[in-house]
Design a protein around this motif. Structure first.
Motif, mmCIF file in Angstrom:
data_model
loop_
_atom_site.group_PDB
_atom_site.id
_atom_site.type_symbol
_atom_site.label_atom_id
_atom_site.label_comp_id
_atom_site.label_asym_id
_atom_site.label_seq_id
_atom_site.Cartn_x
_atom_site.Cartn_y
_atom_site.Cartn_z
ATOM 1 N N GLN A 176 -6.071 -6.725 23.349
ATOM 2 C CA GLN A 176 -5.869 -7.261 22.015
ATOM 3 C C GLN A 176 -4.421 -7.102 21.570
ATOM 4 N N LEU A 177 -3.799 -5.993 21.944
ATOM 5 C CA LEU A 177 -2.392 -5.794 21.595
ATOM 6 C C LEU A 177 -1.521 -6.806 22.327
ATOM 7 N N ALA A 178 -1.815 -7.035 23.597
ATOM 8 C CA ALA A 178 -1.068 -8.045 24.359
ATOM 9 C C ALA A 178 -1.242 -9.418 23.721
ATOM 10 N N THR A 179 -2.447 -9.709 23.255
ATOM 11 C CA THR A 179 -2.708 -10.989 22.588
ATOM 12 C C THR A 179 -1.896 -11.111 21.315
ATOM 13 N N LEU A 180 -1.828 -10.036 20.535
ATOM 14 C CA LEU A 180 -1.062 -10.051 19.295
ATOM 15 C C LEU A 180 0.419 -10.297 19.577
ATOM 16 N N VAL A 181 0.962 -9.584 20.555
ATOM 17 C CA VAL A 181 2.376 -9.752 20.908
ATOM 18 C C VAL A 181 2.640 -11.181 21.371
ATOM 19 N N LEU A 182 1.760 -11.686 22.234
ATOM 20 C CA LEU A 182 1.934 -13.034 22.767
ATOM 21 C C LEU A 182 1.877 -14.086 21.667
ATOM 22 N N THR A 183 0.909 -13.978 20.766
ATOM 23 C CA THR A 183 0.743 -15.015 19.743
ATOM 24 C C THR A 183 1.801 -14.946 18.643
ATOM 25 N N LEU A 184 2.435 -13.801 18.469
ATOM 26 C CA LEU A 184 3.592 -13.759 17.576
ATOM 27 C C LEU A 184 4.657 -14.727 18.077
ATOM 28 N N GLY A 185 4.899 -14.683 19.385
ATOM 29 C CA GLY A 185 5.870 -15.601 19.969
ATOM 30 C C GLY A 185 5.372 -17.030 19.990
ATOM 31 N N THR A 186 4.082 -17.209 20.293
ATOM 32 C CA THR A 186 3.521 -18.554 20.358
ATOM 33 C C THR A 186 3.584 -19.253 19.005
ATOM 34 N N GLY A 187 3.216 -18.520 17.944
ATOM 35 C CA GLY A 187 3.253 -19.108 16.610
ATOM 36 C C GLY A 187 4.653 -19.529 16.211
ATOM 37 N N ALA A 188 5.630 -18.690 16.521
ATOM 38 C CA ALA A 188 7.019 -19.021 16.187
ATOM 39 C C ALA A 188 7.518 -20.206 17.005
ATOM 40 N N LEU A 225 8.651 -11.940 24.601
ATOM 41 C CA LEU A 225 7.306 -11.573 24.158
ATOM 42 C C LEU A 225 6.257 -11.936 25.205
ATOM 43 N N ASN A 226 6.460 -13.032 25.926
ATOM 44 C CA ASN A 226 5.562 -13.356 27.033
ATOM 45 C C ASN A 226 5.605 -12.278 28.110
ATOM 46 N N LEU A 227 6.799 -11.844 28.450
ATOM 47 C CA LEU A 227 6.950 -10.809 29.474
ATOM 48 C C LEU A 227 6.384 -9.477 28.981
ATOM 49 N N ALA A 228 6.593 -9.171 27.691
ATOM 50 C CA ALA A 228 6.049 -7.933 27.131
ATOM 51 C C ALA A 228 4.526 -7.949 27.149
ATOM 52 N N ALA A 229 3.934 -9.094 26.802
ATOM 53 C CA ALA A 229 2.475 -9.210 26.831
ATOM 54 C C ALA A 229 1.956 -9.038 28.253
ATOM 55 N N ALA A 230 2.686 -9.565 29.221
ATOM 56 C CA ALA A 230 2.272 -9.404 30.623
ATOM 57 C C ALA A 230 2.314 -7.936 31.030
ATOM 58 N N MET A 231 3.334 -7.221 30.592
ATOM 59 C CA MET A 231 3.430 -5.797 30.925
ATOM 60 C C MET A 231 2.310 -4.991 30.257
ATOM 61 N N LEU A 232 1.976 -5.347 29.026
ATOM 62 C CA LEU A 232 0.859 -4.678 28.356
ATOM 63 C C LEU A 232 -0.453 -4.966 29.081
ATOM 64 N N THR A 233 -0.627 -6.195 29.535
ATOM 65 C CA THR A 233 -1.842 -6.551 30.259
ATOM 66 C C THR A 233 -1.950 -5.773 31.557
ATOM 67 N N LEU A 234 -0.824 -5.474 32.157
ATOM 68 C CA LEU A 234 -0.825 -4.712 33.403
ATOM 69 C C LEU A 234 -1.397 -3.309 33.212
ATOM 70 N N ARG A 235 -1.402 -2.829 31.960
ATOM 71 C CA ARG A 235 -1.943 -1.500 31.658
ATOM 72 C C ARG A 235 -3.454 -1.528 31.426
ATOM 73 N N VAL A 236 -4.021 -2.737 31.374
ATOM 74 C CA VAL A 236 -5.460 -2.863 31.138
ATOM 75 C C VAL A 236 -6.224 -2.385 32.369
ATOM 76 N N GLU A 237 -7.382 -1.795 32.117
ATOM 77 C CA GLU A 237 -8.247 -1.374 33.216
ATOM 78 C C GLU A 237 -8.546 -2.549 34.136
ATOM 79 N N ARG A 238 -8.492 -2.330 35.426
ATOM 80 C CA ARG A 238 -8.684 -3.407 36.393
ATOM 81 C C ARG A 238 -10.159 -3.785 36.496
ATOM 82 N N VAL A 239 -10.422 -5.093 36.429
ATOM 83 C CA VAL A 239 -11.772 -5.603 36.675
ATOM 84 C C VAL A 239 -11.880 -5.873 38.172
ATOM 85 N N PRO A 240 -12.782 -5.194 38.874
ATOM 86 C CA PRO A 240 -12.862 -5.369 40.330
ATOM 87 C C PRO A 240 -13.088 -6.833 40.703
ATOM 88 N N PRO A 241 -12.292 -7.350 41.635
ATOM 89 C CA PRO A 241 -12.514 -8.732 42.080
ATOM 90 C C PRO A 241 -13.821 -8.850 42.849
#
Length: 421
Positions: free
Chosen positions: A32-44, A193-209
């Motif tokens: 959700q934090l990554a989404t917030l960061v990403l959409t701040l940039g997207t909205g602008a 902000l796109n790159l920051a959101a990607a880095m935040l997403t990298l911290r998310v728990e991994r969903v096993p493929p």
């Protein structure tokens, strides 16, 4: 920021503090934090990009539209394969890659000076931007179960709207400055902000493929005709997103005597209503049957909104403001139902081992609508006037009425799709 999200969740739902707080805590907090960061940039960015490319870069409106449409077509083609890849490699990993690609490609806009450069960069940046939402829904779905799954996806959309609203205010400031330096600074900010959101997403728990079963089905979504039909119907209804951000401003300025500030009021009211009510509405879509009914009700509400918008033709004064406010309120109600229905259907009909594949395909329907919405709204509402609203009402009904029988067909065919071959 994660702590702020958790506190907001507790404050906003006194009746279910523990459950809703869980939707923005733990691994979901990072999403959700990554989404917030990403959409701040997207909205602008999306508040300004059309003006930037037509006034600062010097593209014609036709060239700009052609580039965006081409990227939409590419995202439609690549959505399902990349979703399938996400299931095999991991939804988190593919989402991070898309964010990195989008961020780096966005920096390419700094060098764009003519159409083909814009086309080349947009094919990468816009395609990644259009495919990512489906992968993000798949990631959230993989991190949740049961009733929390739909509510977590709904909460993600609420956070998106918060970010988009704040970001659009920043974009408005850039438009006020209307300087090339300000536009270029915004390009850099959006990329970062796109790159920051990607880095935040990298911290998310991994969903096993989910490894592909030898002898099992390949891209099963392409064999799932009921799901593809529902995706198409949802894509038709997704045109409602083009009404407020493209169609209505054009309508107000060309066919009514309403003051321009009315547009801002309508858009703001839409955003506030989505933030306030989306989670509540989504609870009615926790079963496929309920989600299908919401889809039907959504199309009816959107059609009624079109008829009300048509009543504002060549009207002025407070009468036109009142008519537009009423029509926008009905439209927002339809949009709330549409979003909830889409999540309920797409998640409810997705096999647990194929969230990336199915959600990317479902998101392609919306991406297609977003690509063609400006052209459709301009043709119908500016060119055809009242007849355009009546046509659009018919389009929404055509997208909504088959939803219930299509969902029943989908439920009947679930077992067949599980069989290898």
């Amino acid at each position: 920021m994660s702590r702020i999200l958790r506190r907001s969740a507790r404050a906003s739902s006194p009746g279910q503090p523990g459950r809703l707080a869980g939707l923005v805590s733990g691994p979901l907090a990072e999403v959700q934090l990554a989404t917030l960061v990403l959409t701040l940039g997207t909205g602008a960015w999306f508040t300004c990009w059309a003006v930037f490319f037509t006034r600062s870069v010097g593209l014609s409106a036709t060239s700009f539209g052609a580039g965006v449409t081409a990227a939409g077509v590419v995202s439609l083609v690549l959505g399902s394969p990349l979703g399938y890849l996400a299931d095999r490699l991991g939804t988190r990993e593919v989402l991070v890659c898309l964010g990195m690609v989008q961020g780096l490609a966005t920096l390419g806009y700094l060098l764009v000076s003519e159409f083909w450069g814009f086309m080349a960069v947009s094919l990468v940046a816009v395609t990644a931007q259009r495919i990512a939402p489906g992968i993000r829904v798949a990631l959230v779905a993989g991190l949740t179960t049961g009733g929390d799954r739909l509510q977590a996806i709904s909460t993600n959309r609420v956070i998106q709207h918060v970010g988009l609203t704040v970001g659009s205010a920043l974009g408005a400031l850039v438009l006020v400055l209307d300087r090339r330096a300000a536009y270029l600074a915004l390009v850099v900010l959006y990329a970062v902000l796109n790159l920051a959101a990607a880095m935040l997403t990298l911290r998310v728990e991994r969903v096993p493929p989910v490894p592909r079963t030898p002898g099992g089905p390949g891209m099963r979504v392409l064999r799932d005709r009921p799901f593809l039909l529902i995706t198409s119907l949802s894509g038709v209804l997704a045109l409602n997103w083009g009404v407020l951000d493209t169609g209505l401003p054009l309508w107000v300025t060309t066919h009514t005597e309403a003051p321009l500030w009315t547009i801002g009021v309508l858009v703001t009211g839409n955003t506030v209503a989505i933030v306030a009510f989306q989670n509540r509405v989504s609870r009615a879509a926790d079963k496929v049957a309920g989600a299908a009914r919401l889809g039907t009700f959504s199309g009816v509400a959107l059609a009624v909104a079109c008829l009300l918008f048509a009543l504002s033709y060549q009207r002025g004064g407070m009468v036109v403001v009142a008519v537009l406010l009423l029509a926008a309120a009905v439209h927002t109600f339809g949009e709330l139902l549409f979003s909830a229905s889409g999540w309920g259907l797409s998640v409810g009909l997705t096999p647990d081992e194929a969230h990336g594949e199915y959600q990317s395909t479902f998101a392609a329907g919306s991406a297609t609508a977003l690509s063609f919405a400006p052209m459709v709204m301009t043709t119908l509402l500016v060119g055809w006037g009242v007849a355009g609203w009546l046509t659009l009402a018919g389009v929404f009904l055509a997208g909504a009425l088959p939803t219930v029988p299509a969902s029943r067909w989908a439920l009947r065919t679930r077992r067949q799709l599980e069989a290898p071959g």
